[in-house]
Design a protein around this motif. Structure first.
Motif, mmCIF file in Angstrom:
data_model
loop_
_atom_site.group_PDB
_atom_site.id
_atom_site.type_symbol
_atom_site.label_atom_id
_atom_site.label_comp_id
_atom_site.label_asym_id
_atom_site.label_seq_id
_atom_site.Cartn_x
_atom_site.Cartn_y
_atom_site.Cartn_z
ATOM 1 N N ALA A 21 2.279 -14.023 18.658
ATOM 2 C CA ALA A 21 2.966 -12.796 18.704
ATOM 3 C C ALA A 21 2.942 -12.052 17.519
ATOM 4 O O ALA A 21 2.547 -10.526 17.597
ATOM 5 N N VAL A 22 3.166 -12.520 16.442
ATOM 6 C CA VAL A 22 2.992 -11.824 15.022
ATOM 7 C C VAL A 22 1.792 -11.427 14.743
ATOM 8 O O VAL A 22 1.552 -10.080 14.361
ATOM 9 N N PHE A 23 0.578 -11.981 14.837
ATOM 10 C CA PHE A 23 -0.736 -11.723 14.439
ATOM 11 C C PHE A 23 -1.202 -10.583 15.438
ATOM 12 O O PHE A 23 -1.911 -9.748 15.100
ATOM 13 N N ALA A 24 -0.771 -10.439 16.650
ATOM 14 C CA ALA A 24 -1.264 -9.411 17.776
ATOM 15 C C ALA A 24 -0.476 -8.259 17.419
ATOM 16 O O ALA A 24 -1.055 -7.171 17.398
ATOM 17 N N ARG A 25 0.749 -8.315 16.881
ATOM 18 C CA ARG A 25 1.618 -7.050 16.505
ATOM 19 C C ARG A 25 1.187 -6.721 15.099
ATOM 20 O O ARG A 25 0.800 -5.377 14.782
ATOM 21 N N ARG A 26 1.024 -7.456 14.057
ATOM 22 C CA ARG A 26 0.770 -6.926 12.781
ATOM 23 C C ARG A 26 -0.707 -7.159 12.438
ATOM 24 O O ARG A 26 -0.909 -6.522 11.430
#
Length: 208
Positions: A21-26
């Protein structure tokens, strides 16, 4: 009182889900281990017990992504080899449409495979996944040739590579066109595209 037992596999899944979730968003370069730890609900030190760096965590996520993609292929539909290839690729498109993280994560994985700092590590793993999938599709079409469902003397490897490139191109389009359905685009386009590999008189009907 005995210490609480930790399910290491469950914790790793929790961390990888948060990392996705973090890598996809950021994005890989902007994301931090602090953000992943917060999303996973663990201390940052817990991340470093398993992953020495952010790159190690991102590679573990990529490896899990690749293993999952290859370990559980969807059931092949009934029909000829071209129909089975179409069904398989449409199912991949359905997975990409269904999971909102897959398109941005795929773009991040490509980026890691393309830049010098991480190219060797990510590109080799990506190439292995690609070779395995391409080989499986070529094998399906060769089996179709033996059954008379696919024309003889076709360049199957370039044909399959072009089909995979179609999916890659649709991933990029889906990133900038949020209304695009990869699955529906493939469902409409692949039957006429693959009519050329079928024996004369066996063209598939166009989807309605």
């Amino acid at each position: 009182m005995s210490p609480k037992k930790i399910d290491k596999a469950a914790r790793e899944r929790q961390i990888l889900d948060a990392a996705a979730a973090v890598f996809a968003r950021r994005g890989f370069r902007a994301a931090t281990m602090d953000e992943v730890a917060a999303a996973a609900g663990v201390a940052k030190g817990t991340l470093y017990l398993s992953y020495a760096s952010k790159e190690d965590l991102f590679f573990a996520l990529f490896a899990a992504f690749a293993d999952e993609a290859m370990a559980a292929p969807p059931a092949l539909p009934a029909g000829t080899a071209p129909d089975q290839v179409i069904g398989l690729l449409v199912e991949i498109g359905t997975r990409l449409d269904r999971d909102s993280l897959l398109v941005p994560l795929t773009l991040e994985f490509w980026s890691a495979a393309g830049v010098e700092a991480t190219r060797a590590r990510f590109a080799d793993r990506y190439a292995a996944m690609l070779d395995a999938f391409r080989g499986a599709l070529v094998g399906m079409l060769r089996a179709g040739q033996a059954r008379g469902e696919v024309k003889d003397a076709l360049p199957l490897e370039p044909i399959v590579s072009s089909l995979l490139a179609t999916i890659d191109g649709l991933i990029v389009q889906a990133w900038v066109d949020r209304d695009l359905s990869i699955a529906e685009t493939l469902r409409a386009a692949l039957p006429p595209l693959l009519d050329g590999i079928r024996p004369a008189g066996s063209a598939a009907p166009l989807p309605r």
